[in-house]
Structure formats: C-alpha cells, structure tokens
Design a protein around this motif. Sequence first.
Motif, PDB file in Angstrom:
ATOM      1  N   SER A 187      -2.174   1.739 -10.631  1.00 18.21           N
ATOM      2  CA  SER A 187      -3.526   1.282 -10.990  1.00 18.21           C
ATOM      3  C   SER A 187      -3.494   0.195 -12.069  1.00 18.21           C
TER       4      SER A 187
ATOM      5  N   GLY B  43      -6.630   8.317  -1.280  1.00 14.54           N
ATOM      6  CA  GLY B  43      -7.052   8.243  -2.676  1.00 14.54           C
ATOM      7  C   GLY B  43      -6.263   7.223  -3.477  1.00 14.54           C
ATOM      8  N   SER B  44      -5.215   6.605  -2.869  1.00 18.90           N
ATOM      9  CA  SER B  44      -4.420   5.592  -3.577  1.00 18.90           C
ATOM     10  C   SER B  44      -5.138   4.251  -3.528  1.00 18.90           C
ATOM     11  N   LEU B  45      -4.728   3.353  -4.427  1.00 19.20           N
ATOM     12  CA  LEU B  45      -5.275   2.001  -4.360  1.00 19.20           C
ATOM     13  C   LEU B  45      -4.670   1.288  -3.166  1.00 19.20           C
ATOM     14  N   ARG B  46      -5.437   0.352  -2.610  1.00 22.20           N
ATOM     15  CA  ARG B  46      -4.883  -0.443  -1.524  1.00 22.20           C
ATOM     16  C   ARG B  46      -5.361  -1.879  -1.640  1.00 22.20           C
TER      17      ARG B  46
ATOM     18  N   ASN C 227       0.807  -1.217   0.000  1.00 30.29           N
ATOM     19  CA  ASN C 227       0.000   0.000   0.000  1.00 30.29           C
ATOM     20  C   ASN C 227       0.841   1.268   0.000  1.00 30.29           C
TER      21      ASN C 227
ATOM     22  N   ARG D 184       1.011   4.098  -3.048  1.00 26.38           N
ATOM     23  CA  ARG D 184       0.859   5.506  -2.721  1.00 26.38           C
ATOM     24  C   ARG D 184       2.032   6.357  -3.202  1.00 26.38           C
TER      25      ARG D 184
ATOM     26  N   GLN E 203     -10.034   1.707  -3.289  1.00 25.87           N
ATOM     27  CA  GLN E 203      -9.383   2.992  -3.127  1.00 25.87           C
ATOM     28  C   GLN E 203      -9.374   3.388  -1.656  1.00 25.87           C
ATOM     29  N   ASP E 204      -8.233   3.821  -1.177  1.00 28.05           N
ATOM     30  CA  ASP E 204      -8.160   4.280   0.206  1.00 28.05           C
ATOM     31  C   ASP E 204      -8.896   5.615   0.313  1.00 28.05           C
TER      32      ASP E 204
END
Length: 258
Positions: A225, A250-253, A201, A205, A245-246
């Motif tokens: 992504s 806003g980042s993928l997790r 994660n 980020r 999405q966190d």
Amino acid sequence: MKLGTDQLTVQYSGAVRPALHGVTLSIPAGGLTAVLGPNGSGKSTLLRALLGVIAPSAGTATVEERNVRAWDRRELARMVGVVPQSETIAFPITVREMVAMGRFPHLGPLRAEVGRDREAVDKALERCHIGDLRNRQMTTLSGGELQRVRIARALAQEPRALALDEPTASLDLRHEMSIMRLLRGWTDGGITVLLITHQLNLAARFADRIILLDRGRVATEGTPSEVFRREVMEHVYGWPVHVGQDPVTGSLRVVPLG
Ligand code: ADP
Ligand code: MG
C-alpha cells in the motif's frame, strides 16, 4: 537471511549510464520481497549484484551484513538458491538429474548422493508437481514444465534465501498461482524470498515488501500500500493507471487505463 545494498552502483562496460545508481536497500529475513520496475530498470542487475556474480563499480551488496564478494562461493551456494531469468540447457540430462544439481554444494568429498540428498530431490520434485516428469529429457519440456524444474532445483538446495528472476513468466494461471503459493509457503517456513516479477497485482497480493526500480534507482519501497500509489506507478511506468482495491482479494491492484 538478510540481504542488502549500500550505495550500490553497477556500470557495465560500454554502457552510457549505470544499470544501478547509488541503490541502498535492506531486504529483511524471512519475508517475500518483490522487485518491480519497467524493462531495463535494473532488476536482474540488482539480483546479480546481491549474489556476488558481478562486481559493483561503487558501494556494496551484503548477505547477512557481510560483503557478498567476501563470501566463500560454495558456502554461499549452500544458503542462497537462484532461479535466473534464463539459461541454456546445453547437454542431455533428465529432469531428476537437473533437480539433483541443486544438491551439488551439499555433497561430500566423494560427490556422491546420500539418503538426505535423495530425500531433498524427491521432496522438491513433488512440491513443484513434476514427479511424473522425473525421467524426461530436459530438452523435451514445455516452457512451464522447464520453469518448474528450475524452481525445484533451487528448492532441492534447501536454501535459506531464494532469488527468482521472473519465474512465472511463461506459466499459465494455475501454475503461476501454485508457484506464488509455494513461495509464500517457503517464507512462512522462514526462507527469505526475493522475487523479480512483472505481475504487479500478484506482487501486491503476495509480497510483504515491494521495491520499485526506475532507471537504476529505487523509485520507492515499502509495503504494497505504500508503493502502489497512482502518481508513482504512472511516473515509473509512463502510462495512466487506476489503483484500487480488488473486491475479491482485498489487495491493491493496478489497472492500466486507455
Ligand atoms: P531488468 O532486469 O530490469 O530488465 P537489467 O538489470 O537486465 O534490467 O538491465 C539494466 C540495464 O543494464 C539495461 O539498460 C540493460 O540494457 C543494461 N545491461 C544489462 N546487462 C548488461 C550487460 N551484460 N552489458 C551491458 N549492459 C547491460
Ligand atoms: Mg531482467
């Protein structure tokens, strides 16, 4: 500075299968590239091959489009800094002496530090928040302090590219985040950073690009992504996950299920 591999295969003697198998990659200059993958997938081997410390069985690893094995070692050492996964501190030296080792490839014929070397060491100590530890013996440090000293040594080198093998593995949250921000800051200053990590994660980020290794091959590479897709992660890690999405960053997790 640009790093890459072309059909790189590394076979350790006595191993049943190659640690890396026909890996072709391009690591662009100036960004943060994270290398992810399960234990034993070939991450450290990729780093060693890119640094020219192990010979490929086939294919090539390149630095600035030139075979890394053809580089002069000292010239390469001035430009590429390394934080290996582990190392043994075998003799009694202070933190400052350890960080000053990063200056070695820059020293003149007399091997004496000049003002510029001292400045680089001071700056590295300060930026890794270890100025207070400068006179401590290396053998007395905690795991997190030791990591920061090793990163400071690479920083003192003032390299154009920096390769780090799980540098935040034993760090607490604050020190881990401060290292990630430090790495990000270096890339903003034009340094190419190659980061091996298990922190999916944080990679999503902070990294511009991600290379996901699976049993010696590139499972996928691209932007976070592009790489963080449920089917790919589940296949490579062999565990059910949710990718979302966190809401804060806003980042993928990736959230492991079960
Ligand atoms: P990772 O860093 O992703 O955990 P490594 O690159 O260290 O993976 O290892 C990849 C594979 O190569 C593993 O199967 C590992 O056991 C093997 N390997 C690594 N180093 C050596 C070595 N010096 N001799 C033999 N096999 C090795
Ligand atoms: Mg490793």
